[in-house]
Scaffold this motif. Structure first.
Motif, PDB file in Angstrom:
ATOM      1  N   MET A   1      -6.290  21.900   4.635  1.00  0.00           N
ATOM      2  CA  MET A   1      -6.276  21.967   3.175  1.00  0.00           C
ATOM      3  C   MET A   1      -6.438  20.559   2.610  1.00  0.00           C
ATOM      4  N   SER A   2      -7.342  20.409   1.670  1.00  0.00           N
ATOM      5  CA  SER A   2      -7.529  19.102   1.034  1.00  0.00           C
ATOM      6  C   SER A   2      -6.742  19.050  -0.271  1.00  0.00           C
ATOM      7  N   PHE A   3      -6.228  17.857  -0.575  1.00  0.00           N
ATOM      8  CA  PHE A   3      -5.440  17.674  -1.792  1.00  0.00           C
ATOM      9  C   PHE A   3      -6.164  16.697  -2.707  1.00  0.00           C
ATOM     10  N   PRO A   4      -5.946  16.839  -4.021  1.00  0.00           N
ATOM     11  CA  PRO A   4      -6.600  15.921  -4.956  1.00  0.00           C
ATOM     12  C   PRO A   4      -6.151  14.481  -4.716  1.00  0.00           C
ATOM     13  N   LYS A   5      -7.069  13.537  -4.957  1.00  0.00           N
ATOM     14  CA  LYS A   5      -6.750  12.121  -4.806  1.00  0.00           C
ATOM     15  C   LYS A   5      -6.676  11.461  -6.177  1.00  0.00           C
ATOM     16  N   MET A   6      -5.755  10.514  -6.298  1.00  0.00           N
ATOM     17  CA  MET A   6      -5.592   9.781  -7.555  1.00  0.00           C
ATOM     18  C   MET A   6      -5.428   8.298  -7.256  1.00  0.00           C
ATOM     19  N   ARG A   7      -5.859   7.477  -8.212  1.00  0.00           N
ATOM     20  CA  ARG A   7      -5.582   6.041  -8.094  1.00  0.00           C
ATOM     21  C   ARG A   7      -4.078   5.845  -7.992  1.00  0.00           C
ATOM     22  N   LEU A   8      -3.686   4.907  -7.139  1.00  0.00           N
ATOM     23  CA  LEU A   8      -2.262   4.712  -6.892  1.00  0.00           C
ATOM     24  C   LEU A   8      -1.505   4.341  -8.163  1.00  0.00           C
ATOM     25  N   ASP A   9      -2.119   3.538  -9.033  1.00  0.00           N
ATOM     26  CA  ASP A   9      -1.400   3.115 -10.237  1.00  0.00           C
ATOM     27  C   ASP A   9      -1.183   4.239 -11.238  1.00  0.00           C
ATOM     28  N   LYS A  10      -1.816   5.384 -11.024  1.00  0.00           N
ATOM     29  CA  LYS A  10      -1.600   6.526 -11.904  1.00  0.00           C
ATOM     30  C   LYS A  10      -0.320   7.287 -11.557  1.00  0.00           C
ATOM     31  N   VAL A  11       0.155   7.078 -10.331  1.00  0.00           N
ATOM     32  CA  VAL A  11       1.342   7.831  -9.892  1.00  0.00           C
ATOM     33  C   VAL A  11       2.439   6.896  -9.374  1.00  0.00           C
ATOM     34  N   CYS A  12       2.270   5.594  -9.572  1.00  0.00           N
ATOM     35  CA  CYS A  12       3.205   4.641  -8.987  1.00  0.00           C
ATOM     36  C   CYS A  12       3.295   3.391  -9.855  1.00  0.00           C
ATOM     37  N   ARG A  13       4.513   2.896 -10.044  1.00  0.00           N
ATOM     38  CA  ARG A  13       4.702   1.610 -10.719  1.00  0.00           C
ATOM     39  C   ARG A  13       4.497   0.499  -9.697  1.00  0.00           C
ATOM     40  N   ILE A  14       3.624  -0.432 -10.005  1.00  0.00           N
ATOM     41  CA  ILE A  14       3.295  -1.521  -9.085  1.00  0.00           C
ATOM     42  C   ILE A  14       3.652  -2.850  -9.751  1.00  0.00           C
ATOM     43  N   THR A  15       4.595  -3.566  -9.157  1.00  0.00           N
ATOM     44  CA  THR A  15       5.064  -4.830  -9.713  1.00  0.00           C
ATOM     45  C   THR A  15       4.659  -5.967  -8.789  1.00  0.00           C
ATOM     46  N   MET A  16       3.781  -6.825  -9.241  1.00  0.00           N
ATOM     47  CA  MET A  16       3.364  -7.977  -8.444  1.00  0.00           C
ATOM     48  C   MET A  16       4.414  -9.082  -8.543  1.00  0.00           C
ATOM     49  N   GLY A  17       4.750  -9.673  -7.404  1.00  0.00           N
ATOM     50  CA  GLY A  17       5.760 -10.720  -7.388  1.00  0.00           C
ATOM     51  C   GLY A  17       5.291 -11.985  -8.075  1.00  0.00           C
ATOM     52  N   GLN A  18       6.251 -12.837  -8.386  1.00  0.00           N
ATOM     53  CA  GLN A  18       5.961 -14.095  -9.080  1.00  0.00           C
ATOM     54  C   GLN A  18       6.918 -15.163  -8.557  1.00  0.00           C
ATOM     55  N   ALA A  19       6.392 -16.320  -8.218  1.00  0.00           N
ATOM     56  CA  ALA A  19       7.239 -17.384  -7.670  1.00  0.00           C
ATOM     57  C   ALA A  19       8.113 -17.981  -8.761  1.00  0.00           C
ATOM     58  N   PRO A  20       9.430 -18.013  -8.549  1.00  0.00           N
ATOM     59  CA  PRO A  20      10.295 -18.680  -9.525  1.00  0.00           C
ATOM     60  C   PRO A  20      10.145 -20.200  -9.433  1.00  0.00           C
ATOM     61  N   SER A  21      10.647 -20.914 -10.400  1.00  0.00           N
ATOM     62  CA  SER A  21      10.537 -22.371 -10.382  1.00  0.00           C
ATOM     63  C   SER A  21      11.282 -22.933  -9.175  1.00  0.00           C
ATOM     64  N   GLY A  22      10.700 -23.959  -8.555  1.00  0.00           N
ATOM     65  CA  GLY A  22      11.256 -24.521  -7.336  1.00  0.00           C
ATOM     66  C   GLY A  22      12.669 -25.047  -7.488  1.00  0.00           C
TER      67      GLY A  22
END
Length: 384
Positions: A1-22
């Motif tokens: 059985m095949s299932f529909p595919k969706m872009r990951l950002d449509k079903v998931c919160r994606i938080t990119m990391g950020q370097a804090p000050s040294g």
């Protein structure tokens, strides 16, 4: 059985990391623990080294932390709040659309695809769009739960087998220490010999001729495994007969990593028994050839590969600007607390029984890995 595919950002919160000050970094536990990259990953949850009082991007408990630089695709579970550094991203599925455990297994499965998107001159890195644009097969939540549960069970079998292997390794170390004591402090008072007097031939650094895909197998640092050498990964090198005699491996030889990037890896070692064709070594490893009339080669292998044995090597090894190393003179100058050959032989007999058991577990683990891989493929192509 095949299932529909969706872009990951449509079903998931994606938080990119950020370097804090040294200037916000500390090792005293102030602020949030910083996850800068895979170097802060543990087996399943982070093992952070630094903290920051200026956390910008943060993870929540239950979030998946994804490595996006260098070792792209590595995963850890966020077991509490962390500061997400530049080398990681946090992923949390929308609860009404995406199960976190299903997402975890899916990310494991597509890791090679994500890695292929990496770009960069110094080290590879993926962007937020690289992650967002991934298409995930999205069965109903109940089906996601079922798939995740099956993969969890299969993965648990692999982990238990791996744990059994690790316990056997611990048993080997414990048996060695119980029989001979700490080889550094030498509490049992064995006579101390310089390693030079226990070798059948001087330590030998391998050929500098680069591998070119032809000739005989050449063992490099990357092929040194725990006890065994991974001959399938060996390169091949064309050298003269006279050079081969300098760099060849014979039964009972030890192959020691001599030039590596981390001091903790100094002492990475393999034992050579036999291979169906001639084998030599390259210049990043060193051949040690114990005299079997004085020191059992397998006993010496277990000495050098033990945590305490590595300290003996590290005490002699040096360092350059880019790597830690040990040379032939230093390898000849090791202080070896040497028990009688009869005691060494007793240990080797016990060790061989443990290794036979370990080999059985390794073969079972290989089967478990194949099963898990098959289940993964079925799970994400709709046939599980």
């Amino acid at each position: 059985m095949s299932f529909p595919k969706m872009r990951l950002d449509k079903v998931c919160r994606i938080t990119m990391g950020q370097a804090p000050s040294g200037d916000s970094y500390n090792f005293d536990g102030h602020g949030l623990a910083l996850i800068a990259g895979a170097g802060d990953f543990g087996k399943e949850t982070p093992e952070p080294k630094k903290y920051t009082t200026a956390a910008g991007k943060r993870s929540e408990e239950g979030e998946i932390i994804l490595c996006i630089r260098a070792t792209i695709g590595d995963l850890n579970w966020s077991d509490k709040k962390y500061c997400l550094g530049r080398g990681v991203a946090g992923l949390f599925g929308h609860k009404d659309k995406l199960d976190q455990k299903y997402l975890w297994h899916w990310l494991k499965n597509i890791a090679p695809l994500l890695k292929s998107k990496g770009k960069g001159a110094t080290f590879l890195q993926v962007t937020k769009e690289d992650i967002c644009s991934l298409e995930i097969a999205l069965p109903p939540l109940a089906e996601q739960h079922r798939i995740a549960a099956i993969l969890d069970q299969a993965d648990e079998l692999r982990q238990k087998r791996q744990q059994a292997i690790e316990k056997l390794d611990q048993l080997l170390q414990a048996t060695f220490i119980d029989m001979f004591g700490d080889p550094v402090s030498n509490p049992k008072g064995w006579d101390i010999f310089k390693s030079k007097s226990l070798f059948q031939a001087p330590p030998r650094i391998g050929t500098t001729t680069p591998a070119n895909g032809e000739g005989i197998p050449v063992v490099r640092v990357g092929e040194l495994g725990q006890f065994h050498i991974d001959f399938e990964k060996c390169g091949r090198v064309q050298i003269s007969e006279s050079d081969f005699k300098k760099y060849e491996l014979k039964n009972g030889d030890l192959v020691l990593a001599r030039a590596i990037g981390s001091k903790n890896q100094l002492g990475k070692c393999s034992y050579f028994s036999q291979y169906f064709e001639p084998v030599c070594i390259d210049s990043h490893v060193m051949r040690l050839r114990p005299d079997p009339k004085k020191m059992h080669p397998l006993w010496f292998y277990f000495l050098l590969s033990s945590d305490q044995g590595k300290k003996i090597l590290q005490s002699k090894g040096g360092a350059t600007a880019v790597q830690f190393n040990i040379n032939s003179a230093q390898a000849n100058d090791l202080d070896i607390a040497l028990p009688p050959l009869s005691e060494q032989a007793k240990f080797v007999e016990i060790a061989n029984k443990i290794l036979k058991n370990k080999d059985s577990h390794i073969k079972s683990l290989e089967k478990n890995n194949l099963l898990f891989s098959s289940l993964q493929n079925q799970a994400f192509n709709g046939t599980l």
